[in-house]
Design an enzyme around this catalytic site. Structure first.
Site, PDB file in Angstrom:
ATOM      1  N   PRO A  26       1.821   5.378  -0.826  1.00 67.35           N
ATOM      2  CA  PRO A  26       1.149   6.613  -0.399  1.00 67.35           C
ATOM      3  C   PRO A  26       0.200   7.168  -1.466  1.00 67.35           C
ATOM      4  O   PRO A  26       0.585   7.293  -2.628  1.00 67.35           O
ATOM      5  CB  PRO A  26       2.314   7.579  -0.153  1.00 67.35           C
ATOM      6  CG  PRO A  26       3.483   6.991  -0.849  1.00 67.35           C
ATOM      7  CD  PRO A  26       3.273   5.524  -0.927  1.00 67.35           C
ATOM      8  N   GLU A  27      -0.999   7.485  -1.044  1.00 63.89           N
ATOM      9  CA  GLU A  27      -2.004   8.031  -1.955  1.00 63.89           C
ATOM     10  C   GLU A  27      -1.571   9.411  -2.467  1.00 63.89           C
ATOM     11  O   GLU A  27      -1.966   9.838  -3.539  1.00 63.89           O
ATOM     12  CB  GLU A  27      -3.366   8.166  -1.236  1.00 63.89           C
ATOM     13  CG  GLU A  27      -4.032   6.842  -0.910  1.00 63.89           C
ATOM     14  CD  GLU A  27      -3.323   6.041   0.179  1.00 63.89           C
ATOM     15  OE1 GLU A  27      -2.712   6.667   1.067  1.00 63.89           O
ATOM     16  OE2 GLU A  27      -3.374   4.794   0.139  1.00 63.89           O
ATOM     17  N   GLU A  30       9.542   1.073  10.900  1.00 62.12           N
ATOM     18  CA  GLU A  30      10.485   2.187  10.749  1.00 62.12           C
ATOM     19  C   GLU A  30       9.676   3.444  11.040  1.00 62.12           C
ATOM     20  O   GLU A  30       8.886   3.877  10.208  1.00 62.12           O
ATOM     21  CB  GLU A  30      11.064   2.161   9.329  1.00 62.12           C
ATOM     22  CG  GLU A  30      12.424   2.795   9.234  1.00 62.12           C
ATOM     23  CD  GLU A  30      12.335   4.294   9.095  1.00 62.12           C
ATOM     24  OE1 GLU A  30      12.374   4.980  10.139  1.00 62.12           O
ATOM     25  OE2 GLU A  30      12.221   4.778   7.978  1.00 62.12           O
ATOM     26  N   LEU A  31       9.867   3.991  12.256  1.00 60.98           N
ATOM     27  CA  LEU A  31       8.910   4.995  12.738  1.00 60.98           C
ATOM     28  C   LEU A  31       9.550   6.370  12.940  1.00 60.98           C
ATOM     29  O   LEU A  31      10.572   6.675  12.353  1.00 60.98           O
ATOM     30  CB  LEU A  31       8.254   4.468  14.024  1.00 60.98           C
ATOM     31  CG  LEU A  31       7.667   3.045  13.891  1.00 60.98           C
ATOM     32  CD1 LEU A  31       7.099   2.550  15.199  1.00 60.98           C
ATOM     33  CD2 LEU A  31       6.616   2.994  12.785  1.00 60.98           C
ATOM     34  N   LYS A  58       0.885  -1.171   0.000  1.00 60.13           N
ATOM     35  CA  LYS A  58       0.000   0.000   0.000  1.00 60.13           C
ATOM     36  C   LYS A  58       0.913   1.208   0.000  1.00 60.13           C
ATOM     37  O   LYS A  58       1.574   1.531   0.971  1.00 60.13           O
ATOM     38  CB  LYS A  58      -0.910   0.060   1.234  1.00 60.13           C
ATOM     39  CG  LYS A  58      -1.958   1.147   1.069  1.00 60.13           C
ATOM     40  CD  LYS A  58      -2.382   1.825   2.347  1.00 60.13           C
ATOM     41  CE  LYS A  58      -1.440   2.848   2.876  1.00 60.13           C
ATOM     42  NZ  LYS A  58      -1.254   4.080   2.060  1.00 60.13           N
ATOM     43  N   CYS A  77      12.595  11.215   8.539  1.00 60.42           N
ATOM     44  CA  CYS A  77      12.528  10.624   9.888  1.00 60.42           C
ATOM     45  C   CYS A  77      13.841  10.793  10.648  1.00 60.42           C
ATOM     46  O   CYS A  77      13.847  10.867  11.869  1.00 60.42           O
ATOM     47  CB  CYS A  77      12.103   9.166   9.818  1.00 60.42           C
ATOM     48  SG  CYS A  77      13.140   8.186   8.740  1.00 60.42           S
ATOM     49  N   GLU A  79       7.784  15.231  17.360  1.00 59.96           N
ATOM     50  CA  GLU A  79       8.499  15.248  16.083  1.00 59.96           C
ATOM     51  C   GLU A  79       7.877  16.303  15.166  1.00 59.96           C
ATOM     52  O   GLU A  79       6.703  16.199  14.817  1.00 59.96           O
ATOM     53  CB  GLU A  79       8.382  13.866  15.423  1.00 59.96           C
ATOM     54  CG  GLU A  79       9.134  13.761  14.124  1.00 59.96           C
ATOM     55  CD  GLU A  79       8.974  12.392  13.460  1.00 59.96           C
ATOM     56  OE1 GLU A  79       7.936  11.746  13.646  1.00 59.96           O
ATOM     57  OE2 GLU A  79       9.908  11.982  12.747  1.00 59.96           O
ATOM     58  N   GLY A 105       6.295   4.958   8.917  1.00 57.59           N
ATOM     59  CA  GLY A 105       5.365   6.060   9.179  1.00 57.59           C
ATOM     60  C   GLY A 105       5.507   6.525  10.614  1.00 57.59           C
ATOM     61  O   GLY A 105       6.568   6.363  11.223  1.00 57.59           O
ATOM     62  N   SER A 106       4.419   7.055  11.151  1.00 58.62           N
ATOM     63  CA  SER A 106       4.506   7.638  12.495  1.00 58.62           C
ATOM     64  C   SER A 106       4.520   6.553  13.577  1.00 58.62           C
ATOM     65  O   SER A 106       4.015   5.441  13.371  1.00 58.62           O
ATOM     66  CB  SER A 106       3.327   8.585  12.725  1.00 58.62           C
ATOM     67  OG  SER A 106       2.127   7.854  12.687  1.00 58.62           O
TER      68      SER A 106
HETATM   69  P1  NAD Z   1      -0.106   9.800   9.333  1.00 63.16           P
HETATM   70  O1  NAD Z   1       0.321   9.155  10.598  1.00 63.16           O
HETATM   71  O2  NAD Z   1      -1.550  10.003   9.059  1.00 63.16           O
HETATM   72  O3  NAD Z   1       0.466   8.980   8.067  1.00 63.16           O
HETATM   73  C1  NAD Z   1       1.815   8.593   7.944  1.00 63.16           C
HETATM   74  C2  NAD Z   1       1.865   7.442   6.951  1.00 63.16           C
HETATM   75  O4  NAD Z   1       1.216   6.319   7.509  1.00 63.16           O
HETATM   76  C3  NAD Z   1       1.095   7.738   5.664  1.00 63.16           C
HETATM   77  O5  NAD Z   1       1.789   7.183   4.583  1.00 63.16           O
HETATM   78  C4  NAD Z   1      -0.253   7.057   5.856  1.00 63.16           C
HETATM   79  O6  NAD Z   1      -0.802   6.621   4.634  1.00 63.16           O
HETATM   80  C5  NAD Z   1       0.116   5.884   6.718  1.00 63.16           C
HETATM   81  N1  NAD Z   1      -0.945   5.466   7.617  1.00 63.16           N
HETATM   82  C6  NAD Z   1      -1.656   6.236   8.474  1.00 63.16           C
HETATM   83  N2  NAD Z   1      -2.536   5.487   9.156  1.00 63.16           N
HETATM   84  C7  NAD Z   1      -2.381   4.218   8.725  1.00 63.16           C
HETATM   85  C8  NAD Z   1      -2.986   2.979   9.075  1.00 63.16           C
HETATM   86  N3  NAD Z   1      -3.928   2.888  10.027  1.00 63.16           N
HETATM   87  N4  NAD Z   1      -2.583   1.869   8.416  1.00 63.16           N
HETATM   88  C9  NAD Z   1      -1.617   1.926   7.460  1.00 63.16           C
HETATM   89  N5  NAD Z   1      -1.008   3.060   7.112  1.00 63.16           N
HETATM   90  C10 NAD Z   1      -1.373   4.187   7.742  1.00 63.16           C
HETATM   91  O7  NAD Z   1       0.616  11.167   9.281  1.00 63.16           O
HETATM   92  P2  NAD Z   1       0.883  12.195   8.126  1.00 63.16           P
HETATM   93  O8  NAD Z   1       0.146  13.452   8.435  1.00 63.16           O
HETATM   94  O9  NAD Z   1       0.713  11.617   6.777  1.00 63.16           O
HETATM   95  O10 NAD Z   1       2.412  12.400   8.399  1.00 63.16           O
HETATM   96  C11 NAD Z   1       2.845  12.968   9.587  1.00 63.16           C
HETATM   97  C12 NAD Z   1       3.563  12.048  10.499  1.00 63.16           C
HETATM   98  O11 NAD Z   1       3.865  10.811   9.899  1.00 63.16           O
HETATM   99  C13 NAD Z   1       4.884  12.677  10.855  1.00 63.16           C
HETATM  100  O12 NAD Z   1       4.782  13.347  12.060  1.00 63.16           O
HETATM  101  C14 NAD Z   1       5.851  11.538  10.921  1.00 63.16           C
HETATM  102  O13 NAD Z   1       6.051  11.127  12.233  1.00 63.16           O
HETATM  103  C15 NAD Z   1       5.179  10.401  10.241  1.00 63.16           C
HETATM  104  N6  NAD Z   1       5.885   9.991   9.028  1.00 63.16           N
HETATM  105  C16 NAD Z   1       7.026   9.286   9.208  1.00 63.16           C
HETATM  106  C17 NAD Z   1       7.744   8.878   8.117  1.00 63.16           C
HETATM  107  C18 NAD Z   1       9.023   8.119   8.275  1.00 63.16           C
HETATM  108  O14 NAD Z   1       9.841   8.113   7.372  1.00 63.16           O
HETATM  109  N7  NAD Z   1       9.233   7.424   9.405  1.00 63.16           N
HETATM  110  C19 NAD Z   1       7.285   9.208   6.843  1.00 63.16           C
HETATM  111  C20 NAD Z   1       6.104   9.920   6.689  1.00 63.16           C
HETATM  112  C21 NAD Z   1       5.404  10.299   7.814  1.00 63.16           C
END
Ligand code: NAD
Length: 484
Positions: free
Chosen positions: A184-185, A257-258, A182, A291, A388, A235-236
């Site tokens: 990123p949209e 990888e958070l 999946k 990150c 963060e 992601g987060s």
């Molecule tokens: P977000 O937490 O909504 O989304 C972050 C990513 O996780 C997106 O790609 C989203 O599609 C995915 N995601 C969210 N909820 C999910 C779920 N329930 N199941 C599967 N995937 C899910 O936040 P955002 O507003 O898009 O980004 C902000 C935060 O995301 C930042 O503060 C940062 O911590 C984190 N982030 C981290 C990385 C990284 O490289 N570790 C990359 C992008 C975002």
């Protein structure tokens, strides 16, 4: 923008299931927005449950084929995909900038680095050795075999659309696994290009499947699915914890990888000007949406003013604008959610008495631009010191005592990257021992190369997505012991 780039068109976003590029079965879609102009540039499909089921069925069929392809043949196909990424790079780079916002120069680095990751993991796949353990009995042979774990569900974010996806896909392919990713949209075209390169290089249908949609619905469905054997998420931390818990509930292996909040520590015996220059550029790379971005600048009070001056000189010179324009050093934030996130942290710091030494505001009336920002005189309860920012905000904190500074560096639940600048051998040894991070760089900034480990500890995640460790997450250990 050069003429050739102008003549290229942004591709229509599609999913890739069982070797077919297609939309959602019910036609549902979401707009894709250019973050520099706020224009709608495409419609990304929103997968239905039926689409996800098809993707999993394809991955199951693909796994049966791919696991039996020899390691050498897998390597050959993957290397070809890397070459295709290079030969198609001009269009890929442009589309990455259009959908994500980063300047062309950064998109170029990401695209070429993506090809390097494929090469490295393809090579490592040929060295996915098991071992023979000497037996206690003369007629017994004990083999330790590394088998592919099975169909993988991978979830990747928008900040490095190519590089987050390629690490997961390549490690899976190198070990003989299949994937449902999946992606990123917000940034579908980059991942589509990557998957097209693998498919055109000869990866059989069903081995890689690409879906888009509502992230929580897709992760709930795929993680619980009995045919999915491994989860990998970038992601987060908040979402990572939910997904890791879900994976645990279904006894699935997971790599996480958070988030991070990297301390950048500058001692008074460091080459301060060099540190200011390197960290200044690094902070605003990808508009801070990294990150491992340096985030808490812990600067010895003897060199604080000098470091701040050098850092501000870099920050003031950053030209913010459309990533397609020549001379742009920093593009917009990748989506509109990030603007209020920045404004909230700046307002909180200001309200608590901090000084906004540079920037602090949204820029331009169109596009998700934010100024390179430097914040000083922060009280310890300012939210930016614990949350963060994932954006172009740089909080500066002077320190005097090394022990107290190390405590501050380790104070947060995060443990991803840490940076230090010092010329003292004993300080370097102390930091190597005491700093709680998955990655520590000293006197330079050299992370995220394919051949070195990449990953965090504590709330920053588990597992490594680089180096020889990268394959471990995609294999099961099987013991075969036989009397011969
Ligand atoms: P977000 O937490 O909504 O989304 C972050 C990513 O996780 C997106 O790609 C989203 O599609 C995915 N995601 C969210 N909820 C999910 C779920 N329930 N199941 C599967 N995937 C899910 O936040 P955002 O507003 O898009 O980004 C902000 C935060 O995301 C930042 O503060 C940062 O911590 C984190 N982030 C981290 C990385 C990284 O490289 N570790 C990359 C992008 C975002």
């Amino acid at each position: 923008m050069k003429d050739l780039e102008k003549s290229m068109t942004y591709p229509a976003p599609k999913m890739f299931i069982a070797g077919v590029w297609r939309g959602a079965s019910n036609g549902a879609s979401l707009p894709v927005i250019n973050p520099a102009t706020e224009e709608v540039i495409g419609q990304v499909p929103v997968a239905t449950e039926a689409d996800l089921e098809e993707a999993v069925a394809a991955a199951v069929a693909g796994f049966k084929i791919w696991r039996d392809v020899s390691a050498f043949e897998r390597y050959r196909i993957m290397r070809k995909a890397a070459e295709l990424m290079r030969s198609r790079s001009q269009e890929i780079i442009r589309n990455l900038t259009i959908e994500q916002g980063k300047p062309l120069a950064e998109a170029t680095i990401e695209t070429l680095a993506c090809a390097d990751v494929i090469d490295w993991l393809a090579e490592e796949g040929r060295r996915n050795y098991g071992r023979i353990v000497p037996a206690r009995a003369a007629n017994v042979q004990q083999l330790v075999i590394r088998e592919p774990v099975g169909p993988v569900a991978a979830f990747t974010p928008w900040n490095f659309p190519l590089n987050q996806a390629v690490r997961k896909i390549s490690a899976a392919l190198a070990t003989g696994c299949s994937v449902v990713i999946k992606a990123p949209e917000e940034t579908p075209a980059s991942v589509m290009a990557l998957i097209a390169a693998f498919a055109d290089a000869g990866v059989p249908d069903g081995v890689i499947n690409l879906v888009f949609g509502v992230p929580a619905q897709i992760s709930e469905y795929l993680i619980a699915h009995p045919d999915i054997r491994k989860i990998s998420f970038t992601g987060s931390t908040a979402v990572g914890k939910q997904l890791a818990a879900l994976a645990g509930l279904h006894m699935k292996r997971s790599t996480m990888e958070l988030g991070g909040h990297a301390p950048a520590i500058i001692f008074d015996d460091a080459d301060v000007d060099q540190a200011a220059k390197l960290l200044g550029f690094s902070k605003y790379r990808n508009a801070g949406q990294v990150c491992v971005s340096p985030t808490r600048f812990l600067v010895h009070e003897n060199v604080y003013e000098r470091f701040l001056e050098g850092f501000m000189a870099v920050a003031k010179n950053i030209k913010v604008g459309n990533g397609l324009d020549e001379g742009t050093n920093m593009g917009p934030l990748a989506h509109d959610r990030r603007i209020p996130a920045m404004e909230t942290l700046v307002a909180d710091a200001r309200a608590k008495g901090a000084e906004i030494a540079l920037g602090g505001e949204r820029l331009n009336s169109k596009g998700y631009f934010f100024q390179p920002t430097v914040i000083t005189n922060l009280p310890s309860d300012a939210r930016i010191l614990s949350e963060e920012p994932f954006g172009p905000l740089a909080p500066m904190i002077p320190f005097r005592d090394t022990e107290a500074m190390i405590e501050e560096a380790n104070r947060l639940p995060y443990g991803l990257a840490a940076y230090a600048f010092t010329s003292a051998t004993e300080t370097r040894a102390l930091l190597a021992k005491k700093v709680e991070a998955g990655m520590l760089t000293i006197n330079h900034l050299g992370l995220a190369l394919p051949e070195i480990p990449f990953g965090g500890i504590k709330d920053s995640g588990q597992g490594s997505e680089g180096g020889t460790e990268a394959l471990d997450a995609y294999v099961n250990t099987k013991l075969v012991t036989e009397a011969i």
